[in-house]
Design an enzyme around this catalytic site. Sequence first.
Site, PDB file in Angstrom:
ATOM      1  N   GLY A 322      38.326  42.545  48.415  1.00 56.10           N
ATOM      2  CA  GLY A 322      39.826  43.064  47.970  1.00 56.10           C
ATOM      3  C   GLY A 322      39.870  43.393  46.794  1.00 56.10           C
ATOM      4  O   GLY A 322      38.490  43.804  46.104  1.00 56.10           O
ATOM      5  N   GLU A 323      41.049  43.442  46.095  1.00 58.35           N
ATOM      6  CA  GLU A 323      40.611  44.357  44.568  1.00 58.35           C
ATOM      7  C   GLU A 323      40.954  45.033  44.262  1.00 58.35           C
ATOM      8  O   GLU A 323      40.969  45.696  43.368  1.00 58.35           O
ATOM      9  CB  GLU A 323      40.279  43.167  43.363  1.00 58.35           C
ATOM     10  CG  GLU A 323      39.748  41.383  43.455  1.00 58.35           C
ATOM     11  CD  GLU A 323      39.026  40.878  43.230  1.00 58.35           C
ATOM     12  OE1 GLU A 323      38.259  41.371  42.193  1.00 58.35           O
ATOM     13  OE2 GLU A 323      38.982  39.235  42.685  1.00 58.35           O
ATOM     14  N   GLY A 324      40.120  45.902  44.917  1.00 61.25           N
ATOM     15  CA  GLY A 324      40.038  47.160  44.864  1.00 61.25           C
ATOM     16  C   GLY A 324      38.422  47.385  44.719  1.00 61.25           C
ATOM     17  O   GLY A 324      37.242  48.621  44.263  1.00 61.25           O
TER      18      GLY A 324
END
Length: 356
Positions: A322-324
């Site tokens: 995740g997180e980008g």
Amino acid sequence: MLLPSELPSLPVVADLADPTLTSALHHLIDHKTKPLGALGRLEALALQLGQILGTEQPRLEVPQMVVFAGDHGLAAKGVSAYPSDVTWQMVENFLAGGAAVSVLARQHGLALTVVDCGVARDLTPRQAVAGQPQLLARKVAAGTQDASIGPAMTPAQCAQAVAHGMEVVRSLPGNVLLLGEMGIGNTSVASLLLARLCGVPLEACTGAGTGLDAAGIARKRQVLEQALQANAGAVEPLEALAALGGFEVATMVGAVLQAASERRVMVVDGFITSAAVLVASRLEPLVLQRCVFAHNSGEPGHALMLAQLRAQPLLDLGLRLGEGSGAALAWPLLVSACAILREMASFATAGVATKA
């Protein structure tokens, strides 16, 4: 039910269909100095970027990586391998430059903004300084309620979060939005939205998230089944979002709708950001014209969600951070696709013979 008075005024998203431009882009790509179709998926990406930006010479300007963060009442039921405190701790890590997305954003020159949509801790807003990330305070509340016993948000809270996402995008420069998120428990939200809005069996779309073992996954599925039952009447997109979602997901929904209305390229990261796009696309299907899906994550529900969105991701690296992070890793492919359109010679300009 969301009352009309509680809904934000959603932006208008225009259809990008332009047969003249599409024909010109196809001609441009097909006549570059290469065999027809030899650049594979990069050619389709170049075509899409030209269509989104409305030009045969697309340029990606001032790209914005935005990480939306929030906490979830559902996390108290043990649906994650990590405690909720990790949400605010990771926000601080983003801002200090130590997280994966921080490193990748720095490497690729992506402006990084973290949005506190509903973190269960007071965080101090800060402006970007000398290339350091900024933190925007758009907190609706200190985390959602436990969706396994009732709605995660009130209709007014959901509407407020959507409006916040629209406002955040309006405030940022550039023509590219890369979507990221942080929130312990938010793979549960993505699984719930996929199950409710697409009818996918819960057991098929629920995975390990942050690293649950087999017993943990079984417990997670049980809790999520309780959430679906507790919110059985929430079947419309915004109602399902309010009942099952998180503040960061709702804020992303607003961001996606606004970015689509502004004809920004959107780079969609993993399972949770795709869930926001799913909701936004049920409100306005044309948002999908602007979405580039970065990767197929290791979370089992993501491939099912991508299939529902009819999306073909650029990468398949087994990521589930995740997180980008996946969006940042895919970013150079977008840069290359635009450069090919703008700079690669044609057979005619290079004086290269075409196929006999």
